[in-house]
Motif scaffolding. Sequence first.
Motif, PDB file in Angstrom:
ATOM      1  N   ARG A 113      78.732  11.622  31.715  1.00 20.66           N
ATOM      2  CA  ARG A 113      78.751  11.629  30.248  1.00 20.66           C
ATOM      3  C   ARG A 113      80.179  11.511  29.752  1.00 20.66           C
ATOM      4  NH1 ARG A 113      75.699  16.507  27.863  1.00 20.66           N
ATOM      5  NH2 ARG A 113      76.881  16.019  25.996  1.00 20.66           N
ATOM      6  N   ASN A 114      80.306  10.930  28.548  1.00 23.70           N
ATOM      7  CA  ASN A 114      81.625  10.686  27.992  1.00 23.70           C
ATOM      8  C   ASN A 114      82.271  11.923  27.426  1.00 23.70           C
ATOM      9  OD1 ASN A 114      82.107   7.984  28.503  1.00 23.70           O
ATOM     10  ND2 ASN A 114      80.673   7.373  26.900  1.00 23.70           N
ATOM     11  N   GLU A 115      81.433  12.720  26.743  1.00 20.66           N
ATOM     12  CA  GLU A 115      81.970  13.863  26.022  1.00 20.66           C
ATOM     13  C   GLU A 115      81.333  15.118  26.581  1.00 20.66           C
ATOM     14  OE1 GLU A 115      81.647  14.598  21.570  1.00 20.66           O
ATOM     15  OE2 GLU A 115      81.943  12.427  21.759  1.00 20.66           O
ATOM     16  N   GLU A 116      82.068  16.197  26.648  1.00 15.20           N
ATOM     17  CA  GLU A 116      81.480  17.449  27.127  1.00 15.20           C
ATOM     18  C   GLU A 116      80.545  18.018  26.070  1.00 15.20           C
ATOM     19  OE1 GLU A 116      84.292  20.322  28.691  1.00 15.20           O
ATOM     20  OE2 GLU A 116      83.783  19.332  30.580  1.00 15.20           O
ATOM     21  N   PRO A 117      79.463  18.643  26.481  1.00 15.69           N
ATOM     22  CA  PRO A 117      78.591  19.278  25.488  1.00 15.69           C
ATOM     23  C   PRO A 117      79.308  20.465  24.844  1.00 15.69           C
ATOM     24  CG  PRO A 117      77.915  19.885  27.718  1.00 15.69           C
ATOM     25  CD  PRO A 117      78.984  18.842  27.865  1.00 15.69           C
ATOM     26  N   MET A 118      79.007  20.705  23.568  1.00 16.80           N
ATOM     27  CA  MET A 118      79.655  21.811  22.866  1.00 16.80           C
ATOM     28  C   MET A 118      78.855  23.092  23.144  1.00 16.80           C
ATOM     29  SD  MET A 118      80.580  21.870  18.833  1.00 16.80           S
ATOM     30  CE  MET A 118      78.848  21.874  18.401  1.00 16.80           C
ATOM     31  N   LEU A 119      79.053  23.670  24.316  1.00 16.77           N
ATOM     32  CA  LEU A 119      78.365  24.912  24.666  1.00 16.77           C
ATOM     33  C   LEU A 119      79.317  26.074  24.373  1.00 16.77           C
ATOM     34  CD1 LEU A 119      76.688  23.809  28.022  1.00 16.77           C
ATOM     35  CD2 LEU A 119      75.602  24.079  25.794  1.00 16.77           C
ATOM     36  N   PRO A 120      78.760  27.279  24.163  1.00 14.67           N
ATOM     37  CA  PRO A 120      79.607  28.410  23.772  1.00 14.67           C
ATOM     38  C   PRO A 120      80.569  28.838  24.885  1.00 14.67           C
ATOM     39  CG  PRO A 120      77.262  28.968  23.598  1.00 14.67           C
ATOM     40  CD  PRO A 120      77.340  27.634  24.242  1.00 14.67           C
ATOM     41  N   GLU A 121      81.641  29.485  24.475  1.00 18.88           N
ATOM     42  CA  GLU A 121      82.558  30.126  25.418  1.00 18.88           C
ATOM     43  C   GLU A 121      82.752  31.562  24.942  1.00 18.88           C
ATOM     44  OE1 GLU A 121      85.829  27.257  26.889  1.00 18.88           O
ATOM     45  OE2 GLU A 121      85.111  26.396  25.018  1.00 18.88           O
ATOM     46  N   VAL A 122      82.028  32.483  25.571  1.00 16.16           N
ATOM     47  CA  VAL A 122      82.016  33.882  25.146  1.00 16.16           C
ATOM     48  C   VAL A 122      82.041  34.807  26.356  1.00 16.16           C
ATOM     49  CG1 VAL A 122      80.939  33.725  22.861  1.00 16.16           C
ATOM     50  CG2 VAL A 122      79.524  33.554  24.880  1.00 16.16           C
ATOM     51  N   MET A 167      73.952  46.246   7.887  1.00 14.02           N
ATOM     52  CA  MET A 167      74.724  44.994   7.933  1.00 14.02           C
ATOM     53  C   MET A 167      73.855  43.858   8.438  1.00 14.02           C
ATOM     54  SD  MET A 167      77.529  43.478   7.353  1.00 14.02           S
ATOM     55  CE  MET A 167      77.988  42.380   8.696  1.00 14.02           C
ATOM     56  N   TYR A 168      73.826  42.787   7.677  1.00 19.41           N
ATOM     57  CA  TYR A 168      73.036  41.628   8.086  1.00 19.41           C
ATOM     58  C   TYR A 168      73.853  40.749   9.016  1.00 19.41           C
ATOM     59  CZ  TYR A 168      70.494  37.230   7.687  1.00 19.41           C
ATOM     60  OH  TYR A 168      69.829  36.071   7.949  1.00 19.41           O
ATOM     61  N   TYR A 169      73.338  40.585  10.233  1.00 15.96           N
ATOM     62  CA  TYR A 169      74.048  39.796  11.238  1.00 15.96           C
ATOM     63  C   TYR A 169      73.436  38.403  11.285  1.00 15.96           C
ATOM     64  CZ  TYR A 169      76.091  38.525  15.752  1.00 15.96           C
ATOM     65  OH  TYR A 169      76.775  37.899  16.764  1.00 15.96           O
ATOM     66  N   ASP A 170      74.148  37.391  10.875  1.00 13.00           N
ATOM     67  CA  ASP A 170      73.563  36.054  10.929  1.00 13.00           C
ATOM     68  C   ASP A 170      74.442  35.057  11.676  1.00 13.00           C
ATOM     69  OD1 ASP A 170      75.599  35.374   9.145  1.00 13.00           O
ATOM     70  OD2 ASP A 170      74.287  34.053   7.982  1.00 13.00           O
ATOM     71  N   ARG A 171      75.401  35.556  12.438  1.00 12.17           N
ATOM     72  CA  ARG A 171      76.272  34.604  13.128  1.00 12.17           C
ATOM     73  C   ARG A 171      75.544  33.949  14.288  1.00 12.17           C
ATOM     74  NH1 ARG A 171      81.874  37.493  14.025  1.00 12.17           N
ATOM     75  NH2 ARG A 171      82.645  35.365  14.133  1.00 12.17           N
ATOM     76  N   LEU A 172      75.890  32.720  14.527  1.00 11.17           N
ATOM     77  CA  LEU A 172      75.305  31.991  15.651  1.00 11.17           C
ATOM     78  C   LEU A 172      76.236  32.128  16.849  1.00 11.17           C
ATOM     79  CD1 LEU A 172      74.273  28.935  13.520  1.00 11.17           C
ATOM     80  CD2 LEU A 172      72.668  30.313  14.851  1.00 11.17           C
ATOM     81  N   ILE A 173      75.682  31.987  18.038  1.00  5.54           N
ATOM     82  CA  ILE A 173      76.490  32.128  19.253  1.00  5.54           C
ATOM     83  C   ILE A 173      77.677  31.163  19.219  1.00  5.54           C
ATOM     84  CG2 ILE A 173      75.094  30.532  20.674  1.00  5.54           C
ATOM     85  CD1 ILE A 173      76.494  33.805  22.040  1.00  5.54           C
ATOM     86  N   PHE A 174      77.467  30.000  18.593  1.00  2.40           N
ATOM     87  CA  PHE A 174      78.539  28.994  18.516  1.00  2.40           C
ATOM     88  C   PHE A 174      79.677  29.468  17.611  1.00  2.40           C
ATOM     89  CE2 PHE A 174      74.323  27.153  18.839  1.00  2.40           C
ATOM     90  CZ  PHE A 174      74.406  26.552  20.076  1.00  2.40           C
ATOM     91  N   GLU A 175      79.327  30.343  16.681  1.00  4.61           N
ATOM     92  CA  GLU A 175      80.326  30.806  15.719  1.00  4.61           C
ATOM     93  C   GLU A 175      81.183  31.945  16.258  1.00  4.61           C
ATOM     94  OE1 GLU A 175      77.801  29.549  11.717  1.00  4.61           O
ATOM     95  OE2 GLU A 175      77.481  31.513  12.618  1.00  4.61           O
ATOM     96  N   ILE A 176      80.798  32.518  17.406  1.00  5.87           N
ATOM     97  CA  ILE A 176      81.660  33.548  17.989  1.00  5.87           C
ATOM     98  C   ILE A 176      82.348  33.028  19.252  1.00  5.87           C
ATOM     99  CG2 ILE A 176      80.358  35.491  17.033  1.00  5.87           C
ATOM    100  CD1 ILE A 176      79.069  35.882  19.750  1.00  5.87           C
ATOM    101  N   SER A 177      82.192  31.720  19.462  1.00  4.08           N
ATOM    102  CA  SER A 177      82.776  31.104  20.652  1.00  4.08           C
ATOM    103  C   SER A 177      84.286  30.920  20.497  1.00  4.08           C
ATOM    104  CB  SER A 177      82.098  29.739  20.860  1.00  4.08           C
ATOM    105  OG  SER A 177      82.765  29.010  21.854  1.00  4.08           O
ATOM    106  N   ASN A 178      85.011  31.124  21.592  1.00  4.09           N
ATOM    107  CA  ASN A 178      86.455  30.920  21.607  1.00  4.09           C
ATOM    108  C   ASN A 178      86.868  30.208  22.878  1.00  4.09           C
ATOM    109  OD1 ASN A 178      88.346  31.886  19.544  1.00  4.09           O
ATOM    110  ND2 ASN A 178      87.106  33.767  19.718  1.00  4.09           N
ATOM    111  N   PRO A 179      87.550  29.064  22.760  1.00  2.00           N
ATOM    112  CA  PRO A 179      87.920  28.320  23.968  1.00  2.00           C
ATOM    113  C   PRO A 179      88.693  29.217  24.934  1.00  2.00           C
ATOM    114  CG  PRO A 179      88.429  27.041  22.003  1.00  2.00           C
ATOM    115  CD  PRO A 179      87.998  28.395  21.525  1.00  2.00           C
ATOM    116  N   GLY A 180      88.322  29.154  26.206  1.00  2.00           N
ATOM    117  CA  GLY A 180      89.033  29.942  27.210  1.00  2.00           C
ATOM    118  C   GLY A 180      88.296  31.183  27.646  1.00  2.00           C
ATOM    119  N   ARG A 181      87.331  31.645  26.833  1.00  2.00           N
ATOM    120  CA  ARG A 181      86.568  32.825  27.265  1.00  2.00           C
ATOM    121  C   ARG A 181      85.437  32.395  28.183  1.00  2.00           C
ATOM    122  NH1 ARG A 181      85.998  35.691  21.668  1.00  2.00           N
ATOM    123  NH2 ARG A 181      88.097  36.525  21.510  1.00  2.00           N
TER     124      ARG A 181
END
Lengths: 442, 125, 481
Positions: C36-45, C1-15
């Motif tokens: 800063r005005n906006e929060e950075p889009m960092l992963p939630e995993v 199985m080829y795994y190509d997901r990015l950490i951002f793609e498995i992120s879920n708010p609240g984890r």
Amino acid sequence: MFKYLPHTEEDIKAMLEVVGVNNIEDLFSEIPAELMGQDLDVPFSHSELELQRRFQDLADKNTTLIPFVGAGAYDHYTPSVIRHIIERQEFLTAYTPYQPEISQGTLQYIFEYQSHICELTGMDVSNASMYDGATSTAEAMFMAIGAKKRDKILLSKTVNPNIIEVLKTYARFRNITIDYIDSIDGETSIEDFKQKNSKEYAGIIVQSPNFYGIIENYDGYREVLDETKSLFIMNSDISTLSVLKTPREYGVDIAIGDAQALGIPLGYGGPYIGYLATTKKLMRKMPGRICGVTKDTEGKRAFVLTLQAREQHIRREKANSNICSNQSLLALFVTVYLAVMGKKGLKEAQMNSFNATHYLYEQVTSLEGFDVVFNKEFFKDCVIKTTKDVSKINELLFDKGILGPLDLELFDPTMKNYLLFSATEKRTKKEIDLLVSVLEVA
Amino acid sequence: MSKIIDGLYYANSHEWVKVEDAFAYVGITDYAQESLGEIVFVELPEEDDEISAGGELSAIESVKAASDIVSPVTGTIVMVNEELEDSPELVNEDPYENWIVKIEMENKSELEALLNAAEYKELIE
Amino acid sequence: MYYDRLIFEISNPGRKGYSLPKSEFKEYSLSNNLQRNEEPMLPEVSELEVVRHYTNVSVKNFGIEKGFYPLGSCTMKYNPKINQDLSNMPEFSLHPYAPVKAAQGVLEIYYETQRILSELSGLHTFTLNPYAGAHGELIGLMIIKAYHQKQNDLKRTKIIVPDSAHGTNPATASVAGFDVVEVKSNMDGTVNVDDLKEALNDEIAGIMLTNPNTLGIFEKDILEISSLVHEAGGLLYYDGANLNPLLGLARPGDMGFDIMHINLHKTFSTPHGGGGPGSGPVGVVEHLVEFLPKPVVKKVNNQFDIEFNNDTTIGQISHFYGNIGVVLKAYSYLLSIGKENFKHIGGLSVLNANYIKESLKDDYLLPIKGICKHEFVFDGLIDKSSHVTTLDVAKRLLDYDVHPPTIYFPLIFKEALMIEPPETESKATIDNFITIMRKVAEEARTNPELVKGAPYNTVVKRLDEATAARNPIVKFRDIES
């Protein structure tokens, strides 16, 4: 034979036969005899057990102290999973990802790293990392000089003096002139900047939070620079950008700094990691490696080093930088750190550090003989003035197992009796109270 | 076999010049684009920039190489081919149709120092 | 199985994947206009998701513990485990501003490592501050410049670099503010002494050489070359990328070199880490010691100290003292190998290289015959009728679980395949590599399309590099938009 050398006598014999020589010495026959066979004064081979003993002896000669100093190296918490991940042989022992088909692991984390750096700085594009924050600042200076074809640069005096030293070295050998912007009350003077800025300068380099921990406000800088079409270069400890106004929000062209504060152990100064991010417009002037997304012949998403034509192995003497590596494993380190800590954890660790430093500041400045210097907002470093003897303070703290504040007189003779303190989320109230109690009686 | 077009001027460094009155259109030759391979970026100078013959006009990057484009003439840049910003591959597709800059020449006699088609053909063979 | 997901793609708010102690301090205020005005889009995993993600990412990589890396000029030897363990000892992880009395152990390692490197290379003193080979080169060239400046010999603005040199050499010379004079090499990549004489004059600051050169040939005229350069007032810089074959046998200092850098991540077994961190110590002869970058680690009355004040130094080139973590590993390696074994490293790496060269010269074009040192170059396949290129051969090797050699370098051969088998590789591994290389040559003859279409067994196939460079997508937000 030795444990890292797998050749048996028979192997050697068989191989020599194929090569057509009698012994290994014959392979070196063209080297002038006078150059061969010096007797070397080096240690004899240590077995693994002897090696462990030797390192333990050396380790015992070090003293582990609780640091209350930052100044470019911060004692933040390192989640346990990071070490386990970065020591996987697939990451640790891999070469530079020049063969993308078998380096998708490295390339993917570089892509994630670049994404993180762009999130935190707000910039369009990041390279795959640099040696440290000081050299990434020097590379930004080269980049500005190259892009603007001007050979002078403005530098704020509130930048960390070690970074200034590195900039001076790099500038000296490339005939770049550095002119300084004064600091007023611990902050870059915008008045002095407005007065000195001209079309002779490729740009200005500033730092926030600056060497004294003060959070500088760069509103208005972009407009001044636009008048002379000069570049805005801002150095930040990237961990603080989880909270603070981003380089992008100030209109910065090149964002640089160290990312050590993203959980990288102090390690006596290295390895750390520098970052460099810029705008789309300047992307092709950026030094170092960059990873991009593409597709393979079957249409699968894949990662690849891109924009390589800028680099030294192609441009040779025309390259603007001689960089041919990155701090790749540290890029993985901070990528995993940011994944574990995530959106909330990074900010929480930073705000806890902010609060711990402010508690320290409040407690120490309320002591007899300790005073406020700059009445400015700061992050996790702060300057406090004392009437007491600085070396005596640090001796007393050392005896209690504490690494005391940095003596700023070492960097600036006018700053006698000025101390630079720092605390992170790792410092407990008990530890800070111990520090305060020693200072009180010093 | 690289394509060469009669009636253009050529430089030793593989640029071509097409003259219209006081203006010179400058591009790179078919031979040059073939040697570079897949072109991924053409760095364009700014309009109104002054340039002298032999000076660096712009740079072209392919996947594996980067090459400076040397100006064959002295003058002022009056127009750049902005299409190349988004579609640099046009230079691969038709290097003679897709000029890079248009220069208002200061001294037309500089053209005499350049090669004609036959001379350029000899150069690259 | 080829795994190509990015950490951002498995992120879920609240984890979340972290735990921190509850803060003991009150919340102090921070002005809004500094935030800063906006929060950075960092992963939630969650923690397991992080570990599993990076494990799946890691297996897409090749590594030394998986297979053979015959990469020319890269010296991909085994990275011993014990070095890693010892470098992780928490006692060495001091704050860089720890007082020297608290850092005697780590300073002793710094000092001893530089001393052993001096012995092995025949130079007087080393600095371990440079972060990488290219950084070391830059520091070396700054020293050359500072030396001539101190003599007030300001005409010396040029550095000679042979055309067979690593690309970093001319780039470094230029970044250090020198003009580069490129001299053509002999057929075997060695310096043409007559051309060198021609090039030498009172504007030459120095010459950068690699010995053995990038074709694995030792400069047998090195003593004549070094005296010619010295007579002309220049200095000799040694690029230590190719030091491995000479280890414990011959020393650059004895050959007349004045300055050199060493790649700890090549010759001294520290891991490449996918591109860094490395370490590029720089050594100099005695009369250049005063120019070494600051800070300098010194031994005074059996105590170790750090010196910052020195008028003639080129200055500071790193924030602190270099990549100390890498130095710890190299010191562990130096002690493991020890006096008895250094000479075997050079000997066996050279034996490995010559054995491969002789075994494959009927299938691959060997432009430089005779004994090589640790590496050599083939100019592609002998039989070029099927138009199978060096790139095709390299890609086909991937299918056989071998990392390809360095390709298209040095530039003097059009189809260069540069092979360096380090001493840690056994005859069995090398025999297997030879078998595979012969098989690929055979495939190129009988089924060239198969080779041209390679690789087949990798997680991804050949990539479209042109599109990546034309429209760079360099962060997650670019994918989304």
